[in-house]
Design a protein around this motif. Structure first.
Motif, PDB file in Angstrom:
ATOM      1  N   ILE C 120       0.849  -1.193   0.000  1.00  0.00           N
ATOM      2  CA  ILE C 120       0.000   0.000   0.000  1.00  0.00           C
ATOM      3  C   ILE C 120       0.885   1.245   0.000  1.00  0.00           C
ATOM      4  N   PHE C 121       0.785   2.010  -1.064  1.00  0.00           N
ATOM      5  CA  PHE C 121       1.496   3.280  -1.183  1.00  0.00           C
ATOM      6  C   PHE C 121       0.690   4.295  -0.376  1.00  0.00           C
ATOM      7  N   ASN C 122       1.176   4.637   0.799  1.00  0.00           N
ATOM      8  CA  ASN C 122       0.414   5.559   1.639  1.00  0.00           C
ATOM      9  C   ASN C 122       1.012   6.953   1.552  1.00  0.00           C
ATOM     10  N   ASN C 123       0.346   7.821   0.772  1.00  0.00           N
ATOM     11  CA  ASN C 123       0.794   9.211   0.681  1.00  0.00           C
ATOM     12  C   ASN C 123      -0.190  10.146   1.370  1.00  0.00           C
ATOM     13  N   SER C 124      -1.131   9.571   2.113  1.00  0.00           N
ATOM     14  CA  SER C 124      -2.085  10.315   2.944  1.00  0.00           C
ATOM     15  C   SER C 124      -3.089  11.161   2.169  1.00  0.00           C
ATOM     16  N   MET C 128      -4.114  11.618  -7.513  1.00  0.00           N
ATOM     17  CA  MET C 128      -4.419  11.743  -8.941  1.00  0.00           C
ATOM     18  C   MET C 128      -5.565  12.714  -9.208  1.00  0.00           C
ATOM     19  N   THR C 129      -6.492  12.774  -8.281  1.00  0.00           N
ATOM     20  CA  THR C 129      -7.618  13.683  -8.458  1.00  0.00           C
ATOM     21  C   THR C 129      -7.326  15.061  -7.869  1.00  0.00           C
ATOM     22  N   GLY C 130      -6.130  15.249  -7.338  1.00  0.00           N
ATOM     23  CA  GLY C 130      -5.708  16.582  -6.977  1.00  0.00           C
ATOM     24  C   GLY C 130      -5.728  16.931  -5.501  1.00  0.00           C
ATOM     25  N   GLY C 131      -5.720  15.933  -4.606  1.00  0.00           N
ATOM     26  CA  GLY C 131      -5.495  16.255  -3.198  1.00  0.00           C
ATOM     27  C   GLY C 131      -6.711  16.265  -2.299  1.00  0.00           C
ATOM     28  N   GLN C 132      -7.578  15.262  -2.437  1.00  0.00           N
ATOM     29  CA  GLN C 132      -8.718  15.134  -1.517  1.00  0.00           C
ATOM     30  C   GLN C 132      -8.321  14.225  -0.353  1.00  0.00           C
ATOM     31  N   TYR C 133      -8.976  14.406   0.803  1.00  0.00           N
ATOM     32  CA  TYR C 133      -8.569  13.612   1.962  1.00  0.00           C
ATOM     33  C   TYR C 133      -8.979  12.152   1.815  1.00  0.00           C
ATOM     34  N   PRO C 139      -5.892  13.540  11.148  1.00  0.00           N
ATOM     35  CA  PRO C 139      -6.820  14.593  11.574  1.00  0.00           C
ATOM     36  C   PRO C 139      -6.122  15.952  11.594  1.00  0.00           C
ATOM     37  N   GLY C 140      -6.835  16.972  11.210  1.00  0.00           N
ATOM     38  CA  GLY C 140      -6.281  18.323  11.243  1.00  0.00           C
ATOM     39  C   GLY C 140      -5.582  18.740   9.971  1.00  0.00           C
ATOM     40  N   LYS C 141      -5.194  17.768   9.140  1.00  0.00           N
ATOM     41  CA  LYS C 141      -4.469  18.108   7.911  1.00  0.00           C
ATOM     42  C   LYS C 141      -5.438  18.646   6.866  1.00  0.00           C
ATOM     43  N   ARG C 142      -4.899  19.416   5.944  1.00  0.00           N
ATOM     44  CA  ARG C 142      -5.747  20.031   4.936  1.00  0.00           C
ATOM     45  C   ARG C 142      -5.721  19.275   3.623  1.00  0.00           C
ATOM     46  N   ALA C 143      -6.863  19.305   2.975  1.00  0.00           N
ATOM     47  CA  ALA C 143      -7.000  18.690   1.658  1.00  0.00           C
ATOM     48  C   ALA C 143      -8.010  19.538   0.897  1.00  0.00           C
ATOM     49  N   THR C 144      -8.115  19.358  -0.403  1.00  0.00           N
ATOM     50  CA  THR C 144      -9.050  20.206  -1.155  1.00  0.00           C
ATOM     51  C   THR C 144     -10.482  19.996  -0.663  1.00  0.00           C
ATOM     52  N   THR C 145     -10.775  18.805  -0.172  1.00  0.00           N
ATOM     53  CA  THR C 145     -12.109  18.548   0.359  1.00  0.00           C
ATOM     54  C   THR C 145     -12.146  18.672   1.880  1.00  0.00           C
ATOM     55  N   ALA C 146     -11.037  19.093   2.470  1.00  0.00           N
ATOM     56  CA  ALA C 146     -11.006  19.394   3.907  1.00  0.00           C
ATOM     57  C   ALA C 146     -10.317  20.750   4.060  1.00  0.00           C
ATOM     58  N   PRO C 147     -10.930  21.786   3.498  1.00  0.00           N
ATOM     59  CA  PRO C 147     -10.266  23.100   3.483  1.00  0.00           C
ATOM     60  C   PRO C 147     -10.102  23.684   4.880  1.00  0.00           C
ATOM     61  N   TYR C 148     -10.913  23.218   5.846  1.00  0.00           N
ATOM     62  CA  TYR C 148     -10.814  23.728   7.218  1.00  0.00           C
ATOM     63  C   TYR C 148     -10.117  22.733   8.131  1.00  0.00           C
ATOM     64  N   GLY C 149      -9.488  21.752   7.524  1.00  0.00           N
ATOM     65  CA  GLY C 149      -8.813  20.721   8.309  1.00  0.00           C
ATOM     66  C   GLY C 149      -9.668  19.469   8.381  1.00  0.00           C
ATOM     67  N   ASN C 150      -9.007  18.341   8.322  1.00  0.00           N
ATOM     68  CA  ASN C 150      -9.696  17.045   8.316  1.00  0.00           C
ATOM     69  C   ASN C 150     -10.237  16.715   9.707  1.00  0.00           C
ATOM     70  N   GLY C 205       0.257  17.181  -3.946  1.00  0.00           N
ATOM     71  CA  GLY C 205      -1.131  17.072  -3.509  1.00  0.00           C
ATOM     72  C   GLY C 205      -1.320  17.184  -2.005  1.00  0.00           C
ATOM     73  N   TYR C 206      -0.262  16.908  -1.240  1.00  0.00           N
ATOM     74  CA  TYR C 206      -0.409  16.867   0.215  1.00  0.00           C
ATOM     75  C   TYR C 206       0.594  17.790   0.927  1.00  0.00           C
ATOM     76  N   GLY C 207       1.865  17.632   0.596  1.00  0.00           N
ATOM     77  CA  GLY C 207       2.922  18.367   1.291  1.00  0.00           C
ATOM     78  C   GLY C 207       2.760  19.883   1.161  1.00  0.00           C
ATOM     79  N   ARG C 208       2.499  20.324  -0.057  1.00  0.00           N
ATOM     80  CA  ARG C 208       2.393  21.751  -0.336  1.00  0.00           C
ATOM     81  C   ARG C 208       1.290  22.380   0.521  1.00  0.00           C
ATOM     82  N   ARG C 209       0.139  21.704   0.545  1.00  0.00           N
ATOM     83  CA  ARG C 209      -1.023  22.258   1.249  1.00  0.00           C
ATOM     84  C   ARG C 209      -0.820  22.226   2.764  1.00  0.00           C
ATOM     85  N   ASN C 210       0.061  21.334   3.223  1.00  0.00           N
ATOM     86  CA  ASN C 210       0.261  21.195   4.666  1.00  0.00           C
ATOM     87  C   ASN C 210       1.642  21.676   5.118  1.00  0.00           C
TER      88      ASN C 210
END
Lengths: 386, 185, 273
Positions: C120-124, C128-133, C139-150, C205-210
């Motif tokens: 399992i490649f776990n990149n959190s 491919m779809t651009g950074g959804q959680y 918890p607390g990390k940001r994603a395009t579908t968790a703009p206020y934190g997961n 998709g993940y590092g930049r946003r967090n």
């Protein structure tokens, strides 16, 4: 006792599917319990290991479809069986099988829907889902048995067609045919034609897994046989590699259709009864065709020139054959346990040259011959007065 | 017209009526006849009700469901209430009067036997009441011969239960002999 | 070694689709080195993948490769392995692929203890779809579908696999590539369902946003967060908070599914013909 009587057996429709599939060389079944198809899984579980085959009850319908594709790719003829709700779940991977051209057979013993509906009640509401259930334009072959013996024969034919054309084939049953038991005389072992997928004739280094032969079907190497190649649900080139090239995409989808539609004479079978001079033609399939046949007999006894047209292959739809009917018939009746799913196709095929009426029933019971006979009488009166 | 007999075997779940229907159809096939056995789950099939339908014919059986049965077996009061009225005129209604205390109005000739009680007392197990009933059905209608019915029975029961089942079948035929009727075709 | 790795790649498929700084290539090369070390016959080796960035790895490998539908890789692989148990089957999935849409297949493959090696490649994140959680986004990390934190808790893949019945469970990061390779080898040698979680970086998709920096910085973060099983034994739960425990996490004994099925075949062969 005569030979024929000795060979006659009482068999259930679902049981006949299993026996037919095994005779065609199916040695892998993955499924999930669902009424009214469960007997197929139960009997496969019992029969397969003794033949060196494999049965697995998967965690859901999606997984069973996936496992069947995996097994087929590994070179083992594979089949799954389900009913409406499970058929909906299988659609994702039926599309995969169509796209990646993996032979497999899906049996759908139709029950009343939508949703959970009435699990034990017959219906024919999945006619359109069988054709268009998965997304995107895709080829598919759908066969529809009207007797227990035909369930056996069409199970064999479904496996054969899937191997020959590398396409998912759907055996579209209904609860009546699946659960009824009747007298069958099955062909002897060795009397059944069994078709195997075409193997590559070239060395592995020269193998293009998606380069079609003259018939539009690419020879298929099994995983583990020394031809290492890539299989994907993405649009792919002849090597199997993903691409978004518009020309490759269009060529691929057109070829997937052509490999079926260029061979309609092979793929389509229909049955006619008393059609020669028929003025009223009843179109019916599956269990309803039996009601229709009785209605035609009763109509003939009453002096009405009625006939029965039964598509055995319902997809691709036998357009040419139905168009022929319009040349002599004055009225066409389509009887089906849905609100007119195949009637629309019949109308399209006859192009307004003849009136098409429907006999439809959705109360979970088989349409009776009386209902069809009334419709025959009605259109006969209309035709005479008109 | 080919001779056709339609049977409806009804009662409660667990009385083995579907198995009885299957054996009856199987026996007919062994005689070179056509037969269809269909489960029918109409809207009335609830509350543990069970029903098996069998059509036996010399000719082709197109429509696979029973329309109006020639012979109805009712092994529960519920079944009698539901199906006693739905028999061909002059047909046969066989009731297990172990459980059927009131026979509703019916166009059929009624034959009452304490089927379940006899199975319990004379064969030793009420479980085989379905087979006793099967013997009666065959005996009364002549739809299938005793020999083929025995063959069909033996091919469809668990090993080790042969003598019990054959005894039950024999009892059924004996009971039928006390009457002498044939179903009109 | 490099040439041996290359011999198992479909070199005509390069350049690959992965972004600069992506860790997927490190997992891919660890897998290839592991297969090389295992000495598997490429003709008998199957790599099945699901859908997502990581699952594109299958297409770059010169084995029997099957790129399936989202979440379903293990179900396809189950069909292959049961149909032909002599094949060696690896299954590559992403974290969302394996534990969200494919979560059901994951626990049931583990429960059956079918002889597959799942990586399992776990990149959190859904890359491919651009950074959804995903179920592995902390918890607390940001994603395009968790703009206020997961606000969702994340799975522990190792505990999930163990609880569901897997008989080999391990974890490494792409910083610890050699360890990853060794764990894949050990997992493949386990006759049963093996799960190797590979912590990998998705800087785009993940590092930049967090605010985790580029690929290199994320690799260094993996190095800092990682503690070996041995080290972890001496640490308190508080100390282990936010740490990544790496190494062989669990080994269990259980009958393997296809072997048990072969026994049924041996028992019934020739019956019911």
């Amino acid at each position: 006792m005569s030979d024929v009587v000795e060979m006659a057996r009482l068999m259930q429709g679902n049981e006949a599917v299993v026996e037919g599939a095994l005779a065609a060389g199916v040695r892998f079944f993955a499924g999930y319990p669902i009424t009214p198809s469960t007997e197929i899984a139960e009997l496969m579980a019992e029969r397969l290991p003794g033949l060196g085959g494999k049965f697995i009850q998967m965690e859901d319908e999606i997984a069973s479809m996936a496992a069947v594709i995996g097994a087929s790719l590994a070179g083992v003829k594979a089949l799954t069986a389900t009913s409406g709700p499970g058929f909906s779940l299988k659609q994702e991977n039926i599309g995969y099988a169509a796209m990646a051209e993996i032979p497999c057979v899906i049996v759908n013993v139709q029950r009343w829907g939508p949703s959970t509906g009435i699990p034990t009640a017959p219906a024919q509401g999945d006619v359109m889902q069988a054709r268009w259930g998965t997304h995107g334009d895709h080829p598919v072959i759908v066969l529809c048995p009207a007797s227990v013996r035909e369930a056996y024969m069409l199970a064999i034919r479904a496996v054969n067609l899937s191997e020959k054309y590398r396409v998912p084939v759907i055996l579209l049953m209904d609860e009546v045919i699946g659960h009824m038991r009747e007298r069958v005389i099955l062909p002897r072992a060795g009397e059944v034609e069994v078709i195997e997928r075409k193997k590559p004739a070239v060395e592995p280094k020269d193998y293009y897994p998606y380069r079609p032969g003259d018939d539009g079907v690419p020879p298929m190497a099994n995983f583990g046989d020394g031809y290492r190649y890539h299989v994907t649900g993405l649009v792919h080139d002849e090597k199997g590699n993903p691409t978004t090239d518009p020309q490759v995409a269009e060529n691929l989808i057109l070829r997937l259709h052509r490999k079926i539609y260029d061979h309609l004479d092979d793929v389509i079978t229909v049955e006619g009864y008393q059609l020669e001079d028929a003025e009223v033609v009843v179109v019916a399939y599956g269990a309803v065709a039996r009601s229709a046949k009785r209605a035609v007999k009763d109509a003939r006894a009453a002096g009405i020139k009625a006939g029965l047209f039964r598509p055995v292959t319902i997809w691709p739809f036998p357009e040419k054959e139905v168009a022929e009917l319009a040349r002599q018939a004055r009225a066409v009746i389509v009887a089906e346990m849905n609100l007119g799913q195949l009637k629309g196709e019949v109308e399209r095929a006859v192009q307004g040259r003849v009136r098409v009426t429907g006999v439809n029933r959705l109360n979970g019971e088989l349409i009776t011959f009386d209902e069809i006979l009334s419709a025959i009488k009605e259109v006969t009166t209309d035709a005479q007065s008109g | 017209m080919p001779r056709t007999i339609e049977f409806r075997l009804s009662g409660s779940g667990g009385q083995g009526l579907i198995l009885a229907g299957v054996i009856l159809a199987d026996a007919a096939i062994r005689e070179g006849k056509n037969a269809v056995q269909a489960q029918s789950y109409g809207p009335e099939a609830r509350g543990g009700a069970s029903k098996a339908e069998v059509i036996i014919s010399d000719g082709e059986i197109d429509y696979p469901k029973v329309v109006l049965p020639d012979v109805v077996l009712a092994m529960s009061q519920d079944a009698a209430d539901k199906y006693a009225g739905k028999v061909k005129k002059g047909g046969l209604l066989i009731v297990d009067n172990t459980y059927v205390k009131n026979v509703p109005p019916t166009p059929a000739r009624v034959y009452g036997f304490p089927i379940s009680r006899l199975a319990r007392e004379k064969v030793g197990k009420e479980l085989v009441a379905n087979i006793v009933a099967l013997g009666m059905l065959a005996g009364l209608t002549g739809a299938v011969s005793r020999q083929t019915l025995e063959q069909a029975l033996l091919s469809r029961i668990p090993r080790g239960t042969e003598s019990l089942n054959l005894k039950a079948l024999e009892l059924g035929f004996e009971m039928a002999k006390t009457f002498s009727v044939k179903v009109p075709a | 070694m490099l040439s041996q790795v290359e011999s198992h790649l479909r070199s005509d498929r390069f350049p690959h689709i992965w972004c600069p700084g992506c860790g997927n290539g490190i997992v891919l090369s660890a897998l290839v080195r592991a297969i090389e070390e295992l000495g598997y016959d490429p003709d008998k080796t199957v790599v099945v993948s699901g859908i997502g960035c990581s699952s594109r790895a299958a297409g770059y490998l010169d084995f029997n490769t099957l790129h399936t539908t989202h979440g379903r890789a293990l179900a396809f692989a189950t069909g292959i392995k049961l149909a032909r148990p002599e094949l060696d089957v690896f299954v590559l999935m992403g974290d969302g692929d394996a534990t969200a849409i494919g979560g059901n297949h994951f626990i049931h493959a583990a429960r059956r203890n079918i002889d597959l090696t799942a990586i399992i490649f776990n990149n959190s994140i859904y890359g491919m779809t651009g950074g959804q959680y995903s179920p592995l986004t902390p918890p607390g990390k940001r994603a395009t579908t968790a703009p206020y934190g997961n606000i969702e808790r994340s799975f522990d893949i190792a505990e999930l696999a163990k609880g569901a019945g897997a008989t080999y469970v391990a974890r490494a990061t792409t910083y610890h590539a050699t360890m990853l390779e060794k764990l894949i080898v050990a997992g493949a040698r386990n006759k049963g369902f093996s799960v190797i979680e590979a912590i990998t970086a998705c800087p785009v998709g993940y590092g930049r946003r967090n605010k985790m920096g580029n690929g290199l910085q994320m690799l260094l973060w993996q190095k800092e967060q990682a503690v070996t099983v041995k080290q972890a034994e001496k640490m308190s739960p508080e100390e282990l908070q936010d740490k990544i425990i790496i190494g062989e996490l669990y080994r269990g004994e259980a009958p393997e599914y296809t072997a048990m099925y072969e026994e049924i075949i041996a028992r019934t062969k020739g019956k019911n013909q």
